[in-house]
Design a protein around this motif. Structure first.
Motif, PDB file in Angstrom:
ATOM      1  N   MET A 140       0.820  -1.184   0.000  1.00 50.27           N
ATOM      2  CA  MET A 140       0.000   0.000   0.000  1.00 50.27           C
ATOM      3  C   MET A 140       0.873   1.260   0.000  1.00 50.27           C
ATOM      4  SD  MET A 140      -3.180   0.616  -0.018  1.00 50.27           S
ATOM      5  CE  MET A 140      -4.379   1.805   0.368  1.00 50.27           C
ATOM      6  N   LEU A 141       1.945   1.213   0.770  1.00 52.67           N
ATOM      7  CA  LEU A 141       2.856   2.357   0.811  1.00 52.67           C
ATOM      8  C   LEU A 141       3.518   2.565  -0.544  1.00 52.67           C
ATOM      9  CD1 LEU A 141       4.283   4.545   2.467  1.00 52.67           C
ATOM     10  CD2 LEU A 141       5.995   2.833   3.061  1.00 52.67           C
ATOM     11  N   ARG A 142       3.833   1.457  -1.202  1.00 49.14           N
ATOM     12  CA  ARG A 142       4.464   1.551  -2.521  1.00 49.14           C
ATOM     13  C   ARG A 142       3.544   2.261  -3.512  1.00 49.14           C
ATOM     14  NH1 ARG A 142       6.855  -3.468  -6.081  1.00 49.14           N
ATOM     15  NH2 ARG A 142       7.245  -2.233  -7.937  1.00 49.14           N
ATOM     16  N   TYR A 143       2.263   1.891  -3.513  1.00 46.93           N
ATOM     17  CA  TYR A 143       1.296   2.524  -4.407  1.00 46.93           C
ATOM     18  C   TYR A 143       1.178   4.017  -4.098  1.00 46.93           C
ATOM     19  CZ  TYR A 143      -3.149   3.908  -6.420  1.00 46.93           C
ATOM     20  OH  TYR A 143      -4.129   4.578  -7.109  1.00 46.93           O
ATOM     21  N   THR A 144       1.128   4.344  -2.826  1.00 51.01           N
ATOM     22  CA  THR A 144       1.008   5.756  -2.432  1.00 51.01           C
ATOM     23  C   THR A 144       2.226   6.555  -2.882  1.00 51.01           C
ATOM     24  OG1 THR A 144      -0.312   5.102  -0.519  1.00 51.01           O
ATOM     25  CG2 THR A 144       0.673   7.295  -0.464  1.00 51.01           C
ATOM     26  N   LEU A 145       3.400   5.984  -2.701  1.00 53.95           N
ATOM     27  CA  LEU A 145       4.614   6.694  -3.122  1.00 53.95           C
ATOM     28  C   LEU A 145       4.680   6.840  -4.641  1.00 53.95           C
ATOM     29  CD1 LEU A 145       7.239   5.187  -0.666  1.00 53.95           C
ATOM     30  CD2 LEU A 145       6.202   7.464  -0.606  1.00 53.95           C
ATOM     31  N   MET A 146       4.259   5.810  -5.352  1.00 54.75           N
ATOM     32  CA  MET A 146       4.242   5.907  -6.811  1.00 54.75           C
ATOM     33  C   MET A 146       3.243   6.968  -7.266  1.00 54.75           C
ATOM     34  SD  MET A 146       4.521   1.865  -7.713  1.00 54.75           S
ATOM     35  CE  MET A 146       4.745   1.981  -9.483  1.00 54.75           C
ATOM     36  N   ARG A 147       2.105   7.021  -6.609  1.00 55.08           N
ATOM     37  CA  ARG A 147       1.093   8.020  -6.954  1.00 55.08           C
ATOM     38  C   ARG A 147       1.607   9.431  -6.679  1.00 55.08           C
ATOM     39  NH1 ARG A 147      -4.827   8.395  -7.152  1.00 55.08           N
ATOM     40  NH2 ARG A 147      -4.995  10.429  -8.110  1.00 55.08           N
ATOM     41  N   LEU A 148       2.275   9.610  -5.553  1.00 47.09           N
ATOM     42  CA  LEU A 148       2.869  10.917  -5.239  1.00 47.09           C
ATOM     43  C   LEU A 148       3.967  11.287  -6.230  1.00 47.09           C
ATOM     44  CD1 LEU A 148       3.048  10.833  -1.348  1.00 47.09           C
ATOM     45  CD2 LEU A 148       1.634  12.325  -2.767  1.00 47.09           C
ATOM     46  N   GLY A 149       4.720  10.293  -6.675  1.00 47.98           N
ATOM     47  CA  GLY A 149       5.757  10.553  -7.674  1.00 47.98           C
ATOM     48  C   GLY A 149       5.179  11.028  -8.995  1.00 47.98           C
ATOM     49  N   ILE A 150       4.094  10.393  -9.420  1.00 49.68           N
ATOM     50  CA  ILE A 150       3.430  10.828 -10.658  1.00 49.68           C
ATOM     51  C   ILE A 150       2.884  12.242 -10.489  1.00 49.68           C
ATOM     52  CG2 ILE A 150       1.405  10.422 -12.116  1.00 49.68           C
ATOM     53  CD1 ILE A 150       1.968   7.419 -11.822  1.00 49.68           C
ATOM     54  N   PHE A 151       2.294  12.518  -9.314  1.00 47.17           N
ATOM     55  CA  PHE A 151       1.776  13.863  -9.074  1.00 47.17           C
ATOM     56  C   PHE A 151       2.907  14.891  -9.085  1.00 47.17           C
ATOM     57  CE2 PHE A 151       0.835  17.287  -6.058  1.00 47.17           C
ATOM     58  CZ  PHE A 151      -0.229  17.877  -6.727  1.00 47.17           C
ATOM     59  N   ALA A 152       4.028  14.567  -8.463  1.00 48.19           N
ATOM     60  CA  ALA A 152       5.156  15.513  -8.430  1.00 48.19           C
ATOM     61  C   ALA A 152       5.687  15.765  -9.835  1.00 48.19           C
ATOM     62  CB  ALA A 152       6.266  14.972  -7.534  1.00 48.19           C
ATOM     63  N   GLY A 153       5.773  14.716 -10.642  1.00 48.11           N
ATOM     64  CA  GLY A 153       6.216  14.899 -12.027  1.00 48.11           C
ATOM     65  C   GLY A 153       5.251  15.776 -12.809  1.00 48.11           C
ATOM     66  N   CYS A 154       3.965  15.536 -12.633  1.00 48.68           N
ATOM     67  CA  CYS A 154       2.964  16.358 -13.322  1.00 48.68           C
ATOM     68  C   CYS A 154       3.001  17.796 -12.823  1.00 48.68           C
ATOM     69  CB  CYS A 154       1.565  15.773 -13.116  1.00 48.68           C
ATOM     70  SG  CYS A 154       1.287  14.266 -14.052  1.00 48.68           S
ATOM     71  N   LEU A 155       3.265  17.959 -11.531  1.00 44.15           N
ATOM     72  CA  LEU A 155       3.350  19.308 -10.972  1.00 44.15           C
ATOM     73  C   LEU A 155       4.498  20.081 -11.617  1.00 44.15           C
ATOM     74  CD1 LEU A 155       2.199  21.226  -8.796  1.00 44.15           C
ATOM     75  CD2 LEU A 155       3.914  20.297  -7.238  1.00 44.15           C
ATOM     76  N   LEU A 156       5.626  19.435 -11.791  1.00 44.86           N
ATOM     77  CA  LEU A 156       6.764  20.109 -12.438  1.00 44.86           C
ATOM     78  C   LEU A 156       6.457  20.447 -13.898  1.00 44.86           C
ATOM     79  CD1 LEU A 156       9.783  18.101 -11.000  1.00 44.86           C
ATOM     80  CD2 LEU A 156       9.153  20.465 -10.507  1.00 44.86           C
ATOM     81  N   VAL A 157       5.837  19.509 -14.605  1.00 44.25           N
ATOM     82  CA  VAL A 157       5.504  19.747 -16.009  1.00 44.25           C
ATOM     83  C   VAL A 157       4.481  20.877 -16.142  1.00 44.25           C
ATOM     84  CG1 VAL A 157       4.388  18.732 -18.041  1.00 44.25           C
ATOM     85  CG2 VAL A 157       6.114  17.436 -16.782  1.00 44.25           C
ATOM     86  N   ALA A 184      -1.439   3.952 -15.427  1.00 46.61           N
ATOM     87  CA  ALA A 184      -0.067   3.482 -15.205  1.00 46.61           C
ATOM     88  C   ALA A 184       0.070   2.600 -13.965  1.00 46.61           C
ATOM     89  CB  ALA A 184       0.877   4.671 -15.093  1.00 46.61           C
ATOM     90  N   LEU A 185      -0.754   2.803 -12.969  1.00 47.93           N
ATOM     91  CA  LEU A 185      -0.613   2.069 -11.711  1.00 47.93           C
ATOM     92  C   LEU A 185      -1.686   1.000 -11.521  1.00 47.93           C
ATOM     93  CD1 LEU A 185       0.323   4.999  -9.317  1.00 47.93           C
ATOM     94  CD2 LEU A 185       1.828   3.445 -10.551  1.00 47.93           C
ATOM     95  N   ARG A 186      -2.277   0.544 -12.606  1.00 48.21           N
ATOM     96  CA  ARG A 186      -3.351  -0.440 -12.513  1.00 48.21           C
ATOM     97  C   ARG A 186      -2.900  -1.714 -11.790  1.00 48.21           C
ATOM     98  NH1 ARG A 186      -7.871  -0.936 -16.230  1.00 48.21           N
ATOM     99  NH2 ARG A 186      -6.824   0.846 -17.124  1.00 48.21           N
ATOM    100  N   LYS A 187      -1.766  -2.260 -12.180  1.00 44.24           N
ATOM    101  CA  LYS A 187      -1.289  -3.503 -11.552  1.00 44.24           C
ATOM    102  C   LYS A 187      -0.947  -3.282 -10.079  1.00 44.24           C
ATOM    103  CE  LYS A 187       0.453  -5.652 -15.724  1.00 44.24           C
ATOM    104  NZ  LYS A 187       1.626  -6.123 -16.458  1.00 44.24           N
ATOM    105  N   GLU A 188      -0.311  -2.176  -9.784  1.00 43.77           N
ATOM    106  CA  GLU A 188       0.048  -1.883  -8.401  1.00 43.77           C
ATOM    107  C   GLU A 188      -1.197  -1.649  -7.548  1.00 43.77           C
ATOM    108  OE1 GLU A 188       2.461  -1.871  -5.339  1.00 43.77           O
ATOM    109  OE2 GLU A 188       3.143  -2.207  -7.380  1.00 43.77           O
ATOM    110  N   ARG A 189      -2.203  -1.009  -8.112  1.00 39.30           N
ATOM    111  CA  ARG A 189      -3.462  -0.779  -7.395  1.00 39.30           C
ATOM    112  C   ARG A 189      -4.163  -2.109  -7.114  1.00 39.30           C
ATOM    113  NH1 ARG A 189      -5.324   2.617 -10.667  1.00 39.30           N
ATOM    114  NH2 ARG A 189      -6.557   1.188 -11.905  1.00 39.30           N
ATOM    115  N   ASP A 190      -4.158  -3.018  -8.084  1.00 39.57           N
ATOM    116  CA  ASP A 190      -4.750  -4.344  -7.880  1.00 39.57           C
ATOM    117  C   ASP A 190      -3.999  -5.122  -6.811  1.00 39.57           C
ATOM    118  OD1 ASP A 190      -6.656  -3.795  -9.785  1.00 39.57           O
ATOM    119  OD2 ASP A 190      -5.636  -4.900 -11.396  1.00 39.57           O
ATOM    120  N   ARG A 191      -2.670  -5.013  -6.819  1.00 41.04           N
ATOM    121  CA  ARG A 191      -1.859  -5.685  -5.810  1.00 41.04           C
ATOM    122  C   ARG A 191      -2.158  -5.129  -4.421  1.00 41.04           C
ATOM    123  NH1 ARG A 191       3.440  -4.776  -7.612  1.00 41.04           N
ATOM    124  NH2 ARG A 191       2.980  -6.311  -9.217  1.00 41.04           N
ATOM    125  N   ALA A 192      -2.278  -3.821  -4.308  1.00 45.92           N
ATOM    126  CA  ALA A 192      -2.597  -3.204  -3.018  1.00 45.92           C
ATOM    127  C   ALA A 192      -4.001  -3.605  -2.563  1.00 45.92           C
ATOM    128  CB  ALA A 192      -2.488  -1.677  -3.122  1.00 45.92           C
TER     129      ALA A 192
END
Length: 99
Positions: free
Chosen positions: A1-18, A55-63
């Motif tokens: 669950m933590l992995r999914y949250t960190l990946m989601r925050l990473g995508i948000f941070a990348g989008c924020l920079l763009v 992008a996080l479909r598999k990770e979301r299913d795993r969580a």
């Protein structure tokens, strides 16, 4: 669950920079008055949500499977405790009744 949250925050941070770069370079419009920071955050959230969904479909299913497993274990423990209490209660009642 933590992995999914960190990946989601990473995508948000990348989008924020763009989005920040796109707003300040004039590709995206700026917000009204002092709302520019809020506009950038909102736009980054709107852009990152569908990217994360795909992008996080598999990770979301795993969580999700992890959460379901934990809930099932907690239900089993609760049921075991409940039956243990019932057995103890029945035993105590049987011992307290006169023969």
């Amino acid at each position: 669950m933590l992995r999914y949250t960190l990946m989601r925050l990473g995508i948000f941070a990348g989008c924020l920079l763009v989005v920040w770069g796109a707003v300040y370079s004039g590709i995206f419009p700026r917000g009204f008055g002092d709302s520019n920071g809020l506009w950038i955050l909102l736009l980054a959230l709107v852009v990152s949500a569908p990217i994360s969904w795909v992008a996080l479909r598999k990770e979301r299913d795993r969580a999700s499977m992890h959460v379901v497993g934990r809930v099932d274990r907690m239900k089993a423990n609760l049921e075991a405790n409940r039956s243990q209490e019932d057995t103890a209660d029945d035993t105590a009642r049987a011992q307290s009744q006169p023969s």
